[in-house]
Design a protein around this motif. Structure first.
Motif, short mmCIF file in Angstrom:
data_model
loop_
_atom_site.label_atom_id
_atom_site.label_comp_id
_atom_site.label_asym_id
_atom_site.label_seq_id
_atom_site.Cartn_x
_atom_site.Cartn_y
_atom_site.Cartn_z
N ARG A 12 0.84 -1.20 0.00
CA ARG A 12 0.00 0.00 0.00
C ARG A 12 0.87 1.25 0.00
O ARG A 12 0.63 2.19 -0.75
N ASP A 13 1.92 1.26 0.82
CA ASP A 13 2.82 2.40 0.88
C ASP A 13 3.51 2.64 -0.46
O ASP A 13 3.64 3.78 -0.90
N LEU A 14 3.94 1.57 -1.12
CA LEU A 14 4.58 1.71 -2.43
C LEU A 14 3.63 2.31 -3.45
O LEU A 14 4.01 3.18 -4.23
N ILE A 15 2.40 1.84 -3.46
CA ILE A 15 1.41 2.35 -4.41
C ILE A 15 1.14 3.82 -4.14
O ILE A 15 1.12 4.64 -5.07
N LEU A 16 0.94 4.17 -2.88
CA LEU A 16 0.67 5.57 -2.54
C LEU A 16 1.84 6.47 -2.90
O LEU A 16 1.66 7.55 -3.45
N GLN A 17 3.05 6.02 -2.61
CA GLN A 17 4.22 6.84 -2.88
C GLN A 17 4.42 7.05 -4.38
O GLN A 17 4.85 8.11 -4.80
N SER A 18 4.11 6.04 -5.18
CA SER A 18 4.34 6.16 -6.61
C SER A 18 3.27 7.01 -7.29
O SER A 18 3.51 7.56 -8.35
N SER A 19 2.08 7.14 -6.69
CA SER A 19 1.01 7.88 -7.34
C SER A 19 0.88 9.31 -6.82
O SER A 19 0.14 10.09 -7.38
N VAL A 20 1.62 9.66 -5.79
CA VAL A 20 1.55 11.00 -5.21
C VAL A 20 2.83 11.74 -5.58
O VAL A 20 3.92 11.24 -5.37
N PRO A 21 2.69 12.95 -6.14
CA PRO A 21 3.90 13.72 -6.48
C PRO A 21 4.77 13.93 -5.25
O PRO A 21 4.27 14.08 -4.14
N GLU A 23 6.31 16.34 -4.04
CA GLU A 23 6.10 17.54 -3.23
C GLU A 23 4.93 17.38 -2.25
O GLU A 23 4.77 18.19 -1.34
N HIS A 24 4.15 16.31 -2.40
CA HIS A 24 3.03 16.04 -1.48
C HIS A 24 3.23 14.78 -0.65
O HIS A 24 2.35 14.43 0.13
N GLN A 25 4.36 14.12 -0.80
CA GLN A 25 4.60 12.87 -0.07
C GLN A 25 5.07 13.12 1.35
O GLN A 25 5.79 14.09 1.62
N LEU A 26 4.67 12.24 2.24
CA LEU A 26 5.20 12.20 3.60
C LEU A 26 5.96 10.89 3.74
O LEU A 26 5.44 9.83 3.40
N TRP A 27 7.19 10.97 4.22
CA TRP A 27 8.04 9.78 4.35
C TRP A 27 8.16 9.39 5.81
O TRP A 27 8.38 10.24 6.68
N ASP A 28 8.07 8.09 6.05
CA ASP A 28 8.35 7.59 7.39
C ASP A 28 9.83 7.23 7.46
O ASP A 28 10.57 7.40 6.48
N ILE A 29 10.26 6.74 8.60
CA ILE A 29 11.68 6.47 8.79
C ILE A 29 12.17 5.36 7.86
O ILE A 29 13.30 5.39 7.37
N LYS A 30 11.28 4.40 7.54
CA LYS A 30 11.67 3.33 6.61
C LYS A 30 11.92 3.88 5.22
O LYS A 30 12.86 3.45 4.54
N ARG A 31 11.11 4.85 4.80
CA ARG A 31 11.28 5.44 3.46
C ARG A 31 12.55 6.28 3.42
O ARG A 31 13.27 6.30 2.42
N ILE A 32 12.85 6.98 4.50
CA ILE A 32 14.09 7.76 4.57
C ILE A 32 15.29 6.82 4.50
O ILE A 32 16.26 7.09 3.78
N ALA A 33 15.21 5.70 5.21
CA ALA A 33 16.29 4.71 5.17
C ALA A 33 16.50 4.20 3.75
O ALA A 33 17.64 4.09 3.28
N ALA A 34 15.42 3.90 3.06
CA ALA A 34 15.52 3.40 1.69
C ALA A 34 16.13 4.47 0.77
O ALA A 34 16.97 4.16 -0.08
N HIS A 35 15.72 5.71 0.95
CA HIS A 35 16.24 6.80 0.12
C HIS A 35 17.75 6.97 0.30
O HIS A 35 18.48 7.13 -0.67
N TYR A 36 18.20 6.94 1.54
CA TYR A 36 19.63 7.12 1.82
C TYR A 36 20.43 5.83 1.65
O TYR A 36 21.65 5.86 1.68
#
Length: 84
Positions: A12-21, A23-36
């Motif tokens: 669900r998180d992956l789907i939401l993140q991919s469909s929301v631009p 500039e409107h996304q909110l990241w949790d700590i897991k998403r920040i970890a993945a980004h870095y």
């Protein structure tokens, strides 16, 4: 939480993140970890270091608060400022 529920939450998180631009996304700590590209523990150190954007914690009607989330655009701007 069962393994299937955990996997459904991740999907669900992956789907939401991919469909929301971004500039409107909110990241949790897991998403920040993945980004870095770091562990969750390392991402927590990054996210709570001085100068990192402040998290958003929504308050619910019962007075409880959500897990911290960060505006993706703020995280990316912070990363770009540090790289410059």
């Amino acid at each position: 939480m069962s393994d299937i529920n955990k996997r459904l939450d991740e999907l669900r998180d992956l789907i939401l993140q991919s469909s929301v631009p971004v500039e409107h996304q909110l990241w949790d700590i897991k998403r920040i970890a993945a980004h870095y590209g770091v562990s969750k523990r390392q991402a927590e150190r990054i996210a709570y270091a001085p100068g990192f954007p402040k998290p958003i914690r929504e308050q619910f009607a019962d007075g409880s608060r959500s897990h911290p989330r960060w505006r993706a655009k703020d995280v990316l701007q912070h990363q770009n400022r540090r790289a410059a």
